[in-house]
Design a protein around this motif. Structure first.
Motif, PDB file in Angstrom:
ATOM      1  N   UNK A 306       0.828  -1.204   0.000  1.00  0.00           N
ATOM      2  CA  UNK A 306       0.000   0.000   0.000  1.00  0.00           C
ATOM      3  C   UNK A 306       0.862   1.253   0.000  1.00  0.00           C
ATOM      4  N   UNK A 307       1.937   1.223   0.784  1.00  0.00           N
ATOM      5  CA  UNK A 307       2.844   2.375   0.822  1.00  0.00           C
ATOM      6  C   UNK A 307       3.486   2.615  -0.540  1.00  0.00           C
ATOM      7  N   UNK A 308       3.709   1.530  -1.292  1.00  0.00           N
ATOM      8  CA  UNK A 308       4.318   1.644  -2.618  1.00  0.00           C
ATOM      9  C   UNK A 308       3.272   1.821  -3.718  1.00  0.00           C
ATOM     10  N   UNK A 309       1.976   1.895  -3.325  1.00  0.00           N
ATOM     11  CA  UNK A 309       0.859   2.038  -4.279  1.00  0.00           C
ATOM     12  C   UNK A 309       0.819   0.882  -5.267  1.00  0.00           C
ATOM     13  N   UNK A 310       1.068  -0.322  -4.752  1.00  0.00           N
ATOM     14  CA  UNK A 310       1.045  -1.540  -5.564  1.00  0.00           C
ATOM     15  C   UNK A 310      -0.099  -2.429  -5.064  1.00  0.00           C
ATOM     16  N   UNK A 311      -0.996  -2.877  -5.928  1.00  0.00           N
ATOM     17  CA  UNK A 311      -2.062  -3.779  -5.469  1.00  0.00           C
ATOM     18  C   UNK A 311      -1.503  -5.096  -4.966  1.00  0.00           C
ATOM     19  N   UNK A 312      -2.151  -5.642  -3.936  1.00  0.00           N
ATOM     20  CA  UNK A 312      -1.703  -6.887  -3.303  1.00  0.00           C
ATOM     21  C   UNK A 312      -2.808  -7.939  -3.422  1.00  0.00           C
ATOM     22  N   UNK A 313      -2.427  -9.120  -3.881  1.00  0.00           N
ATOM     23  CA  UNK A 313      -3.351 -10.243  -4.032  1.00  0.00           C
ATOM     24  C   UNK A 313      -2.798 -11.426  -3.235  1.00  0.00           C
ATOM     25  N   UNK A 314      -3.676 -12.137  -2.542  1.00  0.00           N
ATOM     26  CA  UNK A 314      -3.262 -13.271  -1.723  1.00  0.00           C
ATOM     27  C   UNK A 314      -3.716 -14.591  -2.329  1.00  0.00           C
ATOM     28  N   UNK A 315      -2.826 -15.572  -2.316  1.00  0.00           N
ATOM     29  CA  UNK A 315      -3.142 -16.948  -2.676  1.00  0.00           C
ATOM     30  C   UNK A 315      -2.978 -17.777  -1.415  1.00  0.00           C
ATOM     31  N   UNK A 316      -3.970 -18.582  -1.079  1.00  0.00           N
ATOM     32  CA  UNK A 316      -3.929 -19.297   0.196  1.00  0.00           C
ATOM     33  C   UNK A 316      -4.500 -20.698   0.058  1.00  0.00           C
ATOM     34  N   UNK A 317      -4.155 -21.547   1.019  1.00  0.00           N
ATOM     35  CA  UNK A 317      -4.772 -22.862   1.059  1.00  0.00           C
ATOM     36  C   UNK A 317      -6.272 -22.715   1.223  1.00  0.00           C
ATOM     37  N   UNK A 318      -6.660 -21.875   2.194  1.00  0.00           N
ATOM     38  CA  UNK A 318      -8.069 -21.551   2.420  1.00  0.00           C
ATOM     39  C   UNK A 318      -8.207 -20.054   2.640  1.00  0.00           C
ATOM     40  N   UNK A 319      -9.291 -19.486   2.175  1.00  0.00           N
ATOM     41  CA  UNK A 319      -9.602 -18.081   2.411  1.00  0.00           C
ATOM     42  C   UNK A 319     -10.827 -18.031   3.316  1.00  0.00           C
ATOM     43  N   UNK A 320     -10.651 -17.490   4.506  1.00  0.00           N
ATOM     44  CA  UNK A 320     -11.704 -17.527   5.520  1.00  0.00           C
ATOM     45  C   UNK A 320     -12.196 -16.142   5.894  1.00  0.00           C
TER      46      UNK A 320
END
Length: 369
Positions: A306-320
């Protein structure tokens, strides 16, 4: 397109390094011309030394120390210049003992103290101890014993049960051993040592402590606190004292400073610098839930993104978590292995499944022709 890949481990299946490799493999199937930058991460728990060695190089010193039940286990000390990095989970990790064999009332953190001693005897003037993933709940008493602390009325290296009847702890020999050494506790949690917000109440059940025994073990930790006097009572209330079953307490008592594990690793691997000019950052862990805000890798990575103004996406075993909670954590979207391939397939082939998920994510987040 420049994509920074900064996952944590997927507990029980993939190390952070393996997870980053799988994500890159899958993404490049869809977008072979993209620039993928691997920055495996850790919060101080299992994989801490592995991640730092991958990023910083340095010398690995192979040692043998005591496990939770005094069985010999292999461990590593990473030396980078005058700094040594050690990982508490290598000596006291929950993963070292099958669930049916766990005896949390006898599990000791002495091996972590032995690791710390090895680091000091290697000549390091700064020692960073990664905390997290422990199978012990002894308040770090075993650490104190291995460094030379002397008890009266109890036993320091016999697990929390050994603390019953403890009257005093002489810390002088341990402090003498660490004289001139800067000690840093890299903690993934902020819990105090005892009480409702303490190590036993919050993390004891996952280590095998029965519900009806929680108050007993917490009482034994209170005996340890009382045996260390006024200083011990002040230390027990500090943030991070409850980390790794109370190993944080022992380190703070010996003069350590506490640093959030994710921030320390991010600084060591230069994550902020690597995010400059990136178009996207991919992070991840085994289970992405709202507890991720408590010092976990995805939250830490998302804050820097966020500080670098870059979108962040998460890949996970489970999303809860739902989309609202996700955005509260600073993550634009999160995708689940279990949702894509099912639980059995996710565990049977974690690397392949994660690569498939990354490939699918590239369809949505990659640059369109």
């Amino acid at each position: 397109m420049r994509v920074v890949v900064a996952p944590d481990k997927f507990a029980g299946t993939l190390t952070a390094v393996e997870a980053a490799e799988a994500i890159i493999d899958g993404w490049t199937r869809r977008a072979p011309d993209d620039e993928l930058v691997a920055v495996p991460m850790s919060d101080g728990g299992p994989g801490f030394v592995d991640v730092l060695h991958a990023a910083l190089g340095g010398e690995l010193l192979a040692v043998t120390v005591s496990g939770p039940y005094e069985e010999p286990v292999p461990a590593l000390v990473l030396r980078v210049g005058e700094t040594a990095y050690v990982e508490s989970a290598q000596a006291a990790g929950l993963h070292l003992v099958p669930a049916q064999e766990r005896r949390p009332e006898q599990a000791t953190s002495a091996g972590v103290g032995e690791l710390l001693r090895e680091a000091v005897e290697s000549g390091a003037t700064r020692v960073v101890v990664g905390l997290g993933g422990s199978g012990t709940n002894d308040g770090g008493a075993g650490v104190l014993a291995a460094l030379g602390a002397l008890p009266t009325g109890g036993v320091l290296d016999a697990g929390p049960a050994g603390l019953h009847g403890l009257a005093d702890v002489e810390l002088g020999p341990a402090r003498e051993l660490l004289a001139g050494v800067e000690l840093v506790a890299a903690s993934d949690v902020e819990n105090q040592l005892t009480g409702l917000l303490g190590a036993t109440k919050n993390f004891g059940p996952q280590k095998g402590v029965a519900e009806e025994r929680l108050v007993v073990l917490d009482g034994w930790l209170e005996e340890l606190v009382a045996a260390t006097g006024h200083e011990g009572r002040l230390t027990a209330a500090q943030k991070g004292a409850g980390a790794a079953g109370g190993i944080g307490f022992a380190l703070l008592l010996l003069g350590a400073t506490r640093e959030p594990g994710v921030a320390l690793v991010a600084d060591a691997v230069g994550l902020a610098e690597r995010l400059r000019g990136a178009d996207l950052v991919l992070t991840g862990e085994g289970a992405f839930d709202f507890s991720s805000r408590s010092g976990k890798v995805p939250y830490g990575v998302a804050q820097l993104a966020a500080e670098a103004l870059v979108p962040c996406v998460a890949l996970a075993g489970e999303v809860l978590v739902g989309s609202r909670e996700m955005r509260t954590l600073g993550v634009e979207s999160a995708y689940s292995l279990v949702d894509l391939v099912g639980r059995d397939a996710a565990f049977a082939d974690p690397a392949g499944s994660l690569a498939r998920l990354a490939e699918r994510t590239a369809r949505t987040w990659g640059r369109r022709p």
